[in-house]
Design a protein around this motif. Sequence first.
Motif, PDB file in Angstrom:
ATOM      1  N   PHE A 111     -12.224   5.856  -4.699  1.00 10.03           N
ATOM      2  CA  PHE A 111     -12.650   5.430  -3.361  1.00 10.03           C
ATOM      3  C   PHE A 111     -13.587   4.240  -3.473  1.00 10.03           C
ATOM      4  O   PHE A 111     -14.264   4.053  -4.487  1.00 10.03           O
ATOM      5  N   PRO A 112     -13.674   3.416  -2.413  1.00  9.13           N
ATOM      6  CA  PRO A 112     -14.602   2.283  -2.445  1.00  9.13           C
ATOM      7  C   PRO A 112     -16.053   2.759  -2.576  1.00  9.13           C
ATOM      8  O   PRO A 112     -16.386   3.887  -2.213  1.00  9.13           O
ATOM      9  N   THR A 169       0.848  -1.198   0.000  1.00 10.11           N
ATOM     10  CA  THR A 169       0.000   0.000   0.000  1.00 10.11           C
ATOM     11  C   THR A 169       0.882   1.245   0.000  1.00 10.11           C
ATOM     12  O   THR A 169       2.069   1.185   0.293  1.00 10.11           O
ATOM     13  N   ILE A 184      -4.622   9.372   2.881  1.00  8.27           N
ATOM     14  CA  ILE A 184      -5.295   8.084   2.726  1.00  8.27           C
ATOM     15  C   ILE A 184      -4.268   6.996   2.450  1.00  8.27           C
ATOM     16  O   ILE A 184      -3.132   7.263   2.058  1.00  8.27           O
ATOM     17  N   THR A 185      -4.693   5.760   2.668  1.00  7.09           N
ATOM     18  CA  THR A 185      -3.891   4.590   2.319  1.00  7.09           C
ATOM     19  C   THR A 185      -4.555   3.940   1.113  1.00  7.09           C
ATOM     20  O   THR A 185      -5.769   3.729   1.107  1.00  7.09           O
ATOM     21  N   ALA A 220      -8.307   3.545  -3.081  1.00  5.32           N
ATOM     22  CA  ALA A 220      -8.266   3.734  -1.634  1.00  5.32           C
ATOM     23  C   ALA A 220      -8.766   2.479  -0.929  1.00  5.32           C
ATOM     24  O   ALA A 220      -9.689   1.812  -1.406  1.00  5.32           O
ATOM     25  N   ILE A 221      -8.167   2.162   0.196  1.00  9.08           N
ATOM     26  CA  ILE A 221      -8.555   0.995   0.976  1.00  9.08           C
ATOM     27  C   ILE A 221      -9.810   1.292   1.787  1.00  9.08           C
ATOM     28  O   ILE A 221     -10.654   0.416   1.972  1.00  9.08           O
ATOM     29  N   ALA A 222      -9.940   2.501   2.268  1.00  7.88           N
ATOM     30  CA  ALA A 222     -11.077   2.898   3.094  1.00  7.88           C
ATOM     31  C   ALA A 222     -11.535   4.301   2.697  1.00  7.88           C
ATOM     32  O   ALA A 222     -10.860   4.990   1.926  1.00  7.88           O
ATOM     33  N   CYS A 223     -12.643   4.697   3.250  1.00  9.32           N
ATOM     34  CA  CYS A 223     -13.150   6.057   3.002  1.00  9.32           C
ATOM     35  C   CYS A 223     -12.217   7.092   3.625  1.00  9.32           C
ATOM     36  O   CYS A 223     -11.516   6.803   4.590  1.00  9.32           O
ATOM     37  N   CYS A 231     -18.687   5.308  -0.153  1.00  5.66           N
ATOM     38  CA  CYS A 231     -17.986   6.340   0.623  1.00  5.66           C
ATOM     39  C   CYS A 231     -18.578   7.714   0.309  1.00  5.66           C
ATOM     40  O   CYS A 231     -18.876   8.006  -0.844  1.00  5.66           O
TER      41      CYS A 231
END
Length: 128
Positions: free
Chosen positions: A94-95, A62, A109-110, A124-127, A98
């Motif tokens: 983004f997922p 990542t 962000i990661t 993106a892994i998360a919001c 989100c």
Amino acid sequence: MAAPPVPAIEQAAVSPSAAPRRRPVWAFPVVVVAVLAVVAALVVGIAGLTANPVRSVNANGTSTLHGSFQPYECDAARCAGYLQAGARSVFVQFPGGCPPPARGSDLTITARPAPDLGSAAYRAIACA
């Protein structure tokens, strides 16, 4: 033989009593301020050109991204846009589900690289 008489105009030009012209008192501070402004502009310009939104690449594949968000396409299902730092930017998707980040917001962000979306693209892994 006696020297020929010197005209009055030439006497005034070489007269030692004529004081040389002086610069105004405010000239030196103006030059100092101008030099400082040029140095500040160079520092800001170079920092802007060398900034990079990819802060680090982690051992698990990542990347940590940081920059100002500019939306490209955001709807209820998905949001994608650009993270910009200085003169460089990366595309981020983004997922689903989100909430879209605000335009111009500063995000960290990661994300994982997404070569199927193009070069310098990430998911993106998360919001945010």
